[in-house]
Design a protein around this motif. Structure first.
Motif, PDB file in Angstrom:
ATOM      1  N   PHE A 125       0.825  -1.211   0.000  1.00 23.25           N
ATOM      2  CA  PHE A 125       0.000   0.000   0.000  1.00 23.25           C
ATOM      3  C   PHE A 125       0.860   1.262   0.000  1.00 23.25           C
ATOM      4  O   PHE A 125       0.654   2.175  -0.812  1.00 23.25           O
ATOM      5  N   ASN A 126       1.855   1.315   0.893  1.00 20.55           N
ATOM      6  CA  ASN A 126       2.679   2.519   1.026  1.00 20.55           C
ATOM      7  C   ASN A 126       3.583   2.756  -0.168  1.00 20.55           C
ATOM      8  O   ASN A 126       4.022   3.889  -0.385  1.00 20.55           O
ATOM      9  N   GLU A 127       3.886   1.699  -0.912  1.00 19.29           N
ATOM     10  CA  GLU A 127       4.739   1.871  -2.090  1.00 19.29           C
ATOM     11  C   GLU A 127       4.094   2.819  -3.095  1.00 19.29           C
ATOM     12  O   GLU A 127       4.777   3.572  -3.776  1.00 19.29           O
ATOM     13  N   ILE A 128       2.773   2.758  -3.188  1.00 23.12           N
ATOM     14  CA  ILE A 128       2.052   3.585  -4.149  1.00 23.12           C
ATOM     15  C   ILE A 128       1.615   4.908  -3.529  1.00 23.12           C
ATOM     16  O   ILE A 128       1.770   5.971  -4.139  1.00 23.12           O
ATOM     17  N   THR A 129       1.090   4.859  -2.303  1.00 21.87           N
ATOM     18  CA  THR A 129       0.531   6.078  -1.694  1.00 21.87           C
ATOM     19  C   THR A 129       1.597   7.112  -1.370  1.00 21.87           C
ATOM     20  O   THR A 129       1.275   8.292  -1.161  1.00 21.87           O
ATOM     21  N   GLN A 130       2.860   6.713  -1.324  1.00 22.55           N
ATOM     22  CA  GLN A 130       3.932   7.671  -1.072  1.00 22.55           C
ATOM     23  C   GLN A 130       4.528   8.231  -2.350  1.00 22.55           C
ATOM     24  O   GLN A 130       5.544   8.922  -2.325  1.00 22.55           O
ATOM     25  N   THR A 131       3.882   7.942  -3.472  1.00 22.55           N
ATOM     26  CA  THR A 131       4.316   8.488  -4.757  1.00 22.55           C
ATOM     27  C   THR A 131       3.270   9.463  -5.272  1.00 22.55           C
ATOM     28  O   THR A 131       2.197   9.607  -4.705  1.00 22.55           O
ATOM     29  N   ASN A 132       3.594  10.110  -6.380  1.00 22.99           N
ATOM     30  CA  ASN A 132       2.605  10.981  -7.034  1.00 22.99           C
ATOM     31  C   ASN A 132       2.045  10.328  -8.298  1.00 22.99           C
ATOM     32  O   ASN A 132       1.552  11.017  -9.190  1.00 22.99           O
ATOM     33  N   TYR A 133       2.119   8.996  -8.356  1.00 17.45           N
ATOM     34  CA  TYR A 133       1.511   8.260  -9.458  1.00 17.45           C
ATOM     35  C   TYR A 133       0.039   8.026  -9.103  1.00 17.45           C
ATOM     36  O   TYR A 133      -0.398   6.902  -8.816  1.00 17.45           O
ATOM     37  N   TYR A 134      -0.728   9.087  -9.156  1.00 16.65           N
ATOM     38  CA  TYR A 134      -2.083   9.065  -8.618  1.00 16.65           C
ATOM     39  C   TYR A 134      -3.037   8.162  -9.385  1.00 16.65           C
ATOM     40  O   TYR A 134      -3.987   7.626  -8.817  1.00 16.65           O
ATOM     41  N   GLU A 135      -2.798   7.974 -10.679  1.00 21.35           N
ATOM     42  CA  GLU A 135      -3.683   7.093 -11.440  1.00 21.35           C
ATOM     43  C   GLU A 135      -3.580   5.653 -10.938  1.00 21.35           C
ATOM     44  O   GLU A 135      -4.545   4.885 -11.042  1.00 21.35           O
ATOM     45  N   LEU A 136      -2.434   5.286 -10.375  1.00 28.20           N
ATOM     46  CA  LEU A 136      -2.255   3.935  -9.868  1.00 28.20           C
ATOM     47  C   LEU A 136      -3.033   3.698  -8.580  1.00 28.20           C
ATOM     48  O   LEU A 136      -3.184   2.551  -8.146  1.00 28.20           O
ATOM     49  N   PHE A 137      -3.565   4.760  -7.967  1.00 25.47           N
ATOM     50  CA  PHE A 137      -4.396   4.595  -6.782  1.00 25.47           C
ATOM     51  C   PHE A 137      -5.661   3.803  -7.122  1.00 25.47           C
ATOM     52  O   PHE A 137      -6.310   3.248  -6.235  1.00 25.47           O
ATOM     53  N   THR A 138      -5.978   3.759  -8.411  1.00 26.45           N
ATOM     54  CA  THR A 138      -7.078   2.922  -8.892  1.00 26.45           C
ATOM     55  C   THR A 138      -6.922   1.475  -8.430  1.00 26.45           C
ATOM     56  O   THR A 138      -7.902   0.788  -8.127  1.00 26.45           O
ATOM     57  N   LEU A 139      -5.678   1.008  -8.363  1.00 27.34           N
ATOM     58  CA  LEU A 139      -5.389  -0.393  -8.054  1.00 27.34           C
ATOM     59  C   LEU A 139      -5.263  -0.672  -6.562  1.00 27.34           C
ATOM     60  O   LEU A 139      -5.079  -1.827  -6.169  1.00 27.34           O
ATOM     61  N   LEU A 140      -5.364   0.341  -5.714  1.00 25.39           N
ATOM     62  CA  LEU A 140      -5.161   0.158  -4.277  1.00 25.39           C
ATOM     63  C   LEU A 140      -6.011  -0.954  -3.662  1.00 25.39           C
ATOM     64  O   LEU A 140      -5.509  -1.733  -2.846  1.00 25.39           O
TER      65      LEU A 140
END
Length: 269
Positions: A125-140
């Protein structure tokens, strides 16, 4: 569904820093009469031109290596580009697919072919939420499988909270939330999803999302079609039972109803 994720997938997952992307409309008439999920002509910052081929897979397919190899050949044959291929696995079950084909018959007669597999469930979870690749939040909702299974509804709530905090304009945030809500259906019960996304649906007016409306409508149509097929099957079974009672031969019943002989034999039990 995934088209808006392309830039983030290329940059974050594949590490490809690109200067230009052109979507290629590639059909595979010799490969299962289907279209590939995504194929892009990509010019990297190093100046190399490649075809990036991305497939999304929600279940384990033991024939995936052969499909991907056929796709690679079609891409090279049609566009004369070297394909960089990746399968993004978004399924609930543990990943159990090979990442290539390896045949070695000795001497110089061998085949070694590989592609990349990304198991979304293994991404933290933190690998993505600590980035600004916001479109990938779709996959959270599909990520961090161990934590997701342990925390269940609490994990999904945190996903929704992170999506609400994304510093994007309302329309883009709405699309991310709509996709996340739909993908959550792969791993969560509908009741939990509705409850968890209720606030964000209201806050973002999710009903205005083009993605959400389109996919909901497609799901409705699919449900109607499945219902129609099921109704037709039940009608055929009813007719078959009546014909069998009248003493009609099984082969003739099969011809009249369109059911298989095995299906009709089961009606006799």
């Amino acid at each position: 569904m995934f088209s808006d994720l392309t830039d983030d997938i290329l940059s974050y997952f594949l590490g490809i820093q690109h200067t230009k992307i052109e979507e290629l409309n590639v059909e595979f008439p010799r490969v299962e009469m289907r279209e590939s999920d995504m194929i892009f002509k990509c010019i990297t910052k190093e100046g190399n031109t490649i075809a990036v081929h991305i497939e999304f897979q929600s279940d384990n397919d033991r024939e995936m290596p052969y499909r991907m190899l056929r796709y690679a050949v079609e891409i090279m044959e049609k566009h004369e580009l070297v394909p960089y291929q990746v399968v993004v696995y978004i399924g609930e079950n543990n990943l159990n697919m090979a990442d290539g084909v390896n045949f070695d018959f000795g001497e110089e007669n061998f085949l070694k072919y590989r592609y990349k597999i990304i198991d979304v469930g293994e991404i933290k979870f933190n690998e993505i939420t600590q980035t600004n690749y916001y479109e990938l939040f779709t996959l959270l909702p599909l990520m961090d499988k161990e934590r997701r299974k342990k925390e269940k509804e609490l994990y999904l709530k945190e996903c929704v909270e992170m999506i609400k905090k994304i510093p994007l304009e309302q329309e883009r945030k709405r699309e991310v939330a709509a996709r996340a809500r739909i993908l959550a259906e792969l791993v969560y019960e509908e009741e939990i999803i509705d409850k968890t996304f209720a606030e964000v649906i209201k806050m973002l007016n999710l009903e205005k999302s083009a993605t959400f409306r389109r996919l909901i409508e497609e799901g409705r149509k699919e449900g109607i079609e499945e219902g129609r097929k099921e109704g037709e099957k039940e009608a055929k079974i009813t007719i078959a039972k009546e014909l069998l009672k009248e003493g009609m031969d099984i082969a003739k019943v099969a011809k009249v109803t369109g059911l298989s002989i095995d299906e009709i034999k089961k009606l006799l039990n």
